[in-house]
Design an enzyme around this catalytic site. Structure first.
Site, PDB file in Angstrom:
ATOM      1  CD  GLN A 204       1.475   6.549   0.134  1.00  0.00           C
ATOM      2  OE1 GLN A 204       0.221   7.188  -0.668  1.00  0.00           O
ATOM      3  NE2 GLN A 204       2.695   6.242  -0.667  1.00  0.00           N
ATOM      4  CG  PHE A 235      -3.761   1.753  -2.002  1.00  0.00           C
ATOM      5  CD1 PHE A 235      -2.869   0.394  -1.868  1.00  0.00           C
ATOM      6  CD2 PHE A 235      -4.480   2.036  -0.684  1.00  0.00           C
ATOM      7  CE1 PHE A 235      -3.420  -0.392  -0.446  1.00  0.00           C
ATOM      8  CE2 PHE A 235      -5.395   1.448  -0.353  1.00  0.00           C
ATOM      9  CZ  PHE A 235      -4.416  -0.038  -0.216  1.00  0.00           C
ATOM     10  CD  GLU A 239       4.883   9.788  -4.628  1.00  0.00           C
ATOM     11  OE1 GLU A 239       4.694   8.075  -4.597  1.00  0.00           O
ATOM     12  OE2 GLU A 239       6.184   9.714  -4.451  1.00  0.00           O
ATOM     13  NE  ARG A 317       8.302   3.660 -10.424  1.00  0.00           N
ATOM     14  CZ  ARG A 317       9.478   2.712  -9.898  1.00  0.00           C
ATOM     15  NH1 ARG A 317       9.899   1.629 -10.787  1.00  0.00           N
ATOM     16  NH2 ARG A 317      10.993   3.395  -9.689  1.00  0.00           N
ATOM     17  NE  ARG A 349       0.025  -2.760  -4.185  1.00  0.00           N
ATOM     18  CZ  ARG A 349      -0.735  -3.267  -2.856  1.00  0.00           C
ATOM     19  NH1 ARG A 349      -1.909  -3.192  -2.752  1.00  0.00           N
ATOM     20  NH2 ARG A 349       0.240  -4.592  -2.436  1.00  0.00           N
ATOM     21  CG  PHE A 351       5.067   5.868  -9.896  1.00  0.00           C
ATOM     22  CD1 PHE A 351       4.215   6.991  -8.764  1.00  0.00           C
ATOM     23  CD2 PHE A 351       6.066   6.718 -10.301  1.00  0.00           C
ATOM     24  CE1 PHE A 351       4.881   8.344  -8.629  1.00  0.00           C
ATOM     25  CE2 PHE A 351       6.324   7.863  -9.885  1.00  0.00           C
ATOM     26  CZ  PHE A 351       5.859   8.427  -8.982  1.00  0.00           C
ATOM     27  CB  THR A 454      12.745   7.028 -11.215  1.00  0.00           C
ATOM     28  OG1 THR A 454      11.673   7.876 -11.225  1.00  0.00           O
ATOM     29  CG2 THR A 454      11.739   5.098 -11.983  1.00  0.00           C
ATOM     30  CB  ALA A 523       9.699   4.134  -4.936  1.00  0.00           C
ATOM     31  CD  GLU A 727       5.391   1.050  -6.853  1.00  0.00           C
ATOM     32  OE1 GLU A 727       4.611   1.655  -7.084  1.00  0.00           O
ATOM     33  OE2 GLU A 727       6.535   0.844  -6.123  1.00  0.00           O
TER      34      GLU A 727
HETATM   35  N1  LUZ Z   1       7.568   8.013  -6.659  1.00  0.00           N
HETATM   36  C1  LUZ Z   1       8.168   8.466  -6.983  1.00  0.00           C
HETATM   37  C2  LUZ Z   1       7.106   6.285  -6.749  1.00  0.00           C
HETATM   38  O1  LUZ Z   1       8.902   9.535  -6.431  1.00  0.00           O
HETATM   39  N2  LUZ Z   1       8.761   7.832  -7.727  1.00  0.00           N
HETATM   40  C3  LUZ Z   1       8.641   7.257  -8.112  1.00  0.00           C
HETATM   41  O2  LUZ Z   1      10.120   5.795  -9.168  1.00  0.00           O
HETATM   42  C4  LUZ Z   1       7.976   5.761  -7.465  1.00  0.00           C
HETATM   43  N3  LUZ Z   1       7.971   4.600  -8.059  1.00  0.00           N
HETATM   44  C5  LUZ Z   1       6.943   3.919  -7.243  1.00  0.00           C
HETATM   45  C6  LUZ Z   1       5.718   3.973  -6.801  1.00  0.00           C
HETATM   46  N4  LUZ Z   1       6.249   5.990  -6.460  1.00  0.00           N
HETATM   47 MO1  MOS Z   2       3.274   4.829  -4.354  1.00  0.00          MO
HETATM   48  S1  MOS Z   2       2.814   4.245  -6.258  1.00  0.00           S
HETATM   49  O1  MOS Z   2       4.450   3.723  -4.060  1.00  0.00           O
HETATM   50  O2  MOS Z   2       2.847   6.055  -3.379  1.00  0.00           O
END
Ligand code: LUZ
Ligand code: MOS
Length: 771
Positions: A204, A235, A239, A317, A349, A351, A454, A523, A727
């Site tokens: 991702q 999901f 990331e 979060r 998903r 977070f 955030t 996010a 999400e």
């Molecule tokens: N990833 C991130 C996220 O790095 N920062 C966020 O605030 C976030 N929020 C939701 C899902 N992934």
């Molecule tokens: Mo995410 S939990 O938006 O990689």
């Protein structure tokens, strides 16, 4: 064959451009890339214990096995043996100590995967096992943390509790969740000239992969090209956690100067990668006599695993969403990022948001049960309204908490549903009781989710657009297509801006040499950020074309020019110029037909020290109503109906958004009900395959899902007034937990069972017959 692009001309109903490819198996993933001659295959030798000191590793026999080319240890890493993102606490290959089962120690590289697997069996390791921690509260008590604890605070909860009429205290624990993306983690890398390397990674976050590789190899980021066509689900699990597997693959390709590939098998993936964070939490809620929540305190113990990964951000979060859709004037929220000997838990998903929301919903349910009122009365009585302050200082603007709740009430007769459930549930022995061993429950679940990373600095994106001389268009953005349909939305943006058919637009792969320095697709903000950047690029080119037409036809600067139906129309005189003609003319006039767009979300800010600011561009709201039936002999249950009123703003694509809402809902139900991650006390994953870890299938999905979109009432900061959709719907799933719980209480009013999720059939059965 049906061509979705042709059949569904209504642009809001454009089918996902990948739909046909997916169902016919033509869509390609990392493992589908034809392997080049000489490709080497990687197997990871991972830690057999959750915590220990490595005394000796002997791979001399393994190295002699047929086909084995080399075995890599940390000593073979030319750059840094470090891939930590937020905190530098994660070696790529284990140092002298291992901290979780599944931690990579060695890489076995062979000419075939089978040969690598056979060599793996010959590795001898001597580890002195050390005590393992698997429980976050135990880690807390032992002072084991991955990062600083955090507190959000509003008003004066101490004082408010003194004057509260009712106070309830308890605890609520939620379990982990396996991402179970269909495509497991994997990468394919090959060396290029001038000491550079190209890699296809199922990630991702291509820039995060690029950075990790540059660091491990000790080269500049400009030497690393990351390319992603699409991924088979993420999901959140890709990331950050695509990084190690990409870095291992790049390391092998770089050192051996050969193409190298590493694709995890399902059980390896489940064992080696982190999951949704399990949380243990304590709450204290205070209400006045009118059921207004006057005070709320919660302490969250996050099971972070053995390295920080994204845990500190996930933890934050949790705090942002700990009061869900409710205004609570006096709040103290504390969160602890606890270090345990599990694989580093990571983005999933929501977070951390879902974990926070589960606790406030448990607290409300607890209060309702003792006060003998409906939880929905407390929920409804405390919904956010404009002007209310979130515990992090942001003020509610254009809030939809009450609107979505009221709209649900207008569409579905909630009291009628309640009455019919009550009569279905008539107590045993009472006249008319027909359902002694079958009970129903209902629950409402409002959601409120903040949109923006955030971490404010991550909220920007870029896009690259080329119009070719034949009028076709190529679009590159930083967005990763992971099944969520972002590429379809990007096609729609370019088609709408240029007024041309989607067929004329090609969405290119996501590539770090075309669009650099991307934030991960995460996010829920991918379409927002990349769509806006794409809009900017399209508008730059459009403005050049408009200027050309104005000059050619000697129009004043304000003369409206319309891009529509593959034509450019001069409104004043109705003159129409075909799209292709305009493009050809512009090129012969040596006008630039390419542009790079950029977007940075305005206004947002957040001060981590004070815990105050305006971190979110906007919030997504919605309300869901659940009904469930529990089989009181077996403990099994079904979710009967889910009615949802969801706030999508003004949808760009109804089908894609509906897919996200239904998919998120079912994934949330899975997390809350049947998906149970089990580690034993020695940190061994017992739910390590699909035979022992059950996710919802079509039979476990609700029998009915009715989704309606809340009418747009306000402008907002996303593309074309749409709102992020990825999400938020997951958190509706929490309603399934409480609907099932209520059905259990209908059978056994005295059931005194703890707020522990998932509420598996085993837990239900125990509760049905507990005293
Ligand atoms: N990833 C991130 C996220 O790095 N920062 C966020 O605030 C976030 N929020 C939701 C899902 N992934
Ligand atoms: Mo995410 S939990 O938006 O990689």
């Amino acid at each position: 064959m049906i061509d979705p692009l042709k059949k569904l001309k209504d642009k809001k109903k454009l089918a996902n451009i990948d739909a046909i490819g997916h169902v016919t198996g033509k869509s390609t993933y990392v493992d589908d890339i034809p392997t080049m001659q000489g490709t080497l295959f990687i197997k990871i030798f991972d830690s057999p214990v959750a915590h220990g000191k490595i005394k000796t590793v002997d791979f001399s026999e393994a190295e002699q096995m047929p086909g084995v080319v080399k075995i890599f240890s940390k000593k073979d890493i030319p750059g840094e043996n470090q891939i930590g993102g937020i905190i530098q606490d994660e070696p790529l290959l284990a140092d002298d100590e291992v901290h979780f089962r599944g931690q990579a120690i060695l890489l076995i590289v062979a000419e075939s995967e089978v040969e690598a697997e056979e060599a793996l069996e010959k590795i001898k390791i001597d580890i002195e096992e050390l005590p393992a921690i698997v429980d976050p509260k135990e880690a807390f008590l032992k002072g084991q943390f991955l990062s600083n604890s955090r507190t959000f605070q509003l008003g004066d909860s101490k004082k408010a509790f003194e004057s509260a009429t009712y106070i309830f205290e308890g605890s609520a624990d939620s379990g982990g969740q396996e991402h179970l993306y269909l495509e497991t983690q994997g990468a394919y890398a090959y060396p290029m000239e001038h000491g550079s390397i190209k890699i296809h990674s199922s990630t991702q976050g291509p820039t995060q992969v690029q950075k990790a590789i540059a660091r491990v190899l000790g080269v500049g980021m400009n030497k690393v090209e990351v390319d992603v066509t699409r991924i088979g689900g993420g999901f959140g699990g890709k990331e950050d956690q695509a990084n190690p597997f990409a870095a291992m693959t790049a390391l092998v390709a770089w050192v051996l100067k050969k193409p190298a590939k590493c694709i995890l098998h399902r059980m390896e993936d489940m064992r080696m990668t982190g999951k949704r964070h399990p949380y243990r939490s304590d709450y204290k809620i205070g209400l006045d006599k009118n059921l207004k929540i006057v005070a709320y305190e919660a302490a969250f113990f996050q099971n972070g695993g053995a390295a920080a990964d994204l845990s500190p951000a996930v933890l934050e979060r949790t705090l942002f969403h700990a009061t869900n859709s409710y205004f609570i004037p006096n709040v103290v929220l504390q969160a602890h990022c606890c270090k345990t000997n599990l694989p580093p838990n990571t983005a999933f998903r929501g977070f951390g948001g879902p974990q926070g929301m589960f606790v406030i919903e448990a607290a409300i349910d607890h209060a309702a049960r003792i006060l003998n009122v409906n939880a929905s009365d407390i929920q409804q009585n405390n919904l956010l309204k404009d002007g209310d302050e979130f515990p992090y200082g942001q003020i509610v603007e254009d809030g939809e908490a009450k609107n979505s709740w009221n709209e649900l009430g207008e569409k579905y007769d909630i009291e009628k549903i309640r009455t019919s459930i009550n009569s279905y549930n008539l107590p045993t022995g009472q006249a008319g009781n027909k359902n002694t061993f079958s009970k129903k429950g209902m629950a409402l679940m409002p959601i409120c989710f903040g949109i923006s990373f955030t971490n404010t600095m991550m909220n920007h994106a870029r896009a690259l657009v080329h119009i070719y001389t034949d009028g076709t268009v190529g679009v590159s953005t930083g967005a990763i297509e992971m099944g969520q349909g972002v590429n379809t939305k990007m096609v729609q943006v370019a088609a709408r801006e240029f007024g041309i058919a989607p067929e004329l637009i090609k969405l290119e792969t996501t590539n770090t040499t075309r669009v650099a320095n991307t934030s991960p697709s995460a996010a829920s903000a991918t379409a927002d950020l990349n769509g806006k950047a794409l809009l900017d690029a399209c508008q730059q080119i459009k403005n050049r074309l408009i200027k050309m037409i104005q000059e050619v036809y000697q129009l004043e600067e304000s003369a409206p020019i319309i891009f529509k139906n593959e034509k450019i129309t001069i409104a004043k005189n109705g003159k129409e110029i075909p799209w292709h003609q305009v493009v050809t003319d512009a090129f012969s006039k040596r006008i630039n037909l390419s542009a790079k767009g950029h977007y940075a979300t305005p206004r947002i800010n957040f001060n981590k020290e004070t815990g105050k600011g305006h971190p979110f561009a906007y919030h997504v709201y919605g309300t869901a109503l659940f009904t469930a039936t529990v089989d009181c002999l077996r403990g099994i249950y079904e979710i009967d109906e889910v009615h949802i009123v969801h706030d999508v703003g003004e949808t760009i694509n109804e089908l894609v958004d509906l897919g996200q809402i239904e998919g998120g809902l079912v994934q949330g139900i899975g997390w809350m009900t049947m998906e149970e991650i089990i580690f034993n006390q020695k940190g061994k994953l017992l739910s390590n395959a699909l035979s022992t870890y059950k996710i919802p299938d079509i039979y476990a999905a609700p029998k009915t899902i009715n989704t309606s979109f809340l009418p747009l009432r306000a402008d907002n900061l996303a593309i074309y007034k749409s709102k992020a959709v990825g999400e938020p719907p997951l958190m509706y799933g929490i309603g399934a937990y409480f609907a099932i719980r209520n059905a259990v209480h209908a059978f056994n009013p005295n059931a005194n069972f703890e707020y522990v999720s998932p509420i598996t059939p085993e837990r239900v059965l125990m509760a049905l017959y507990c005293k």
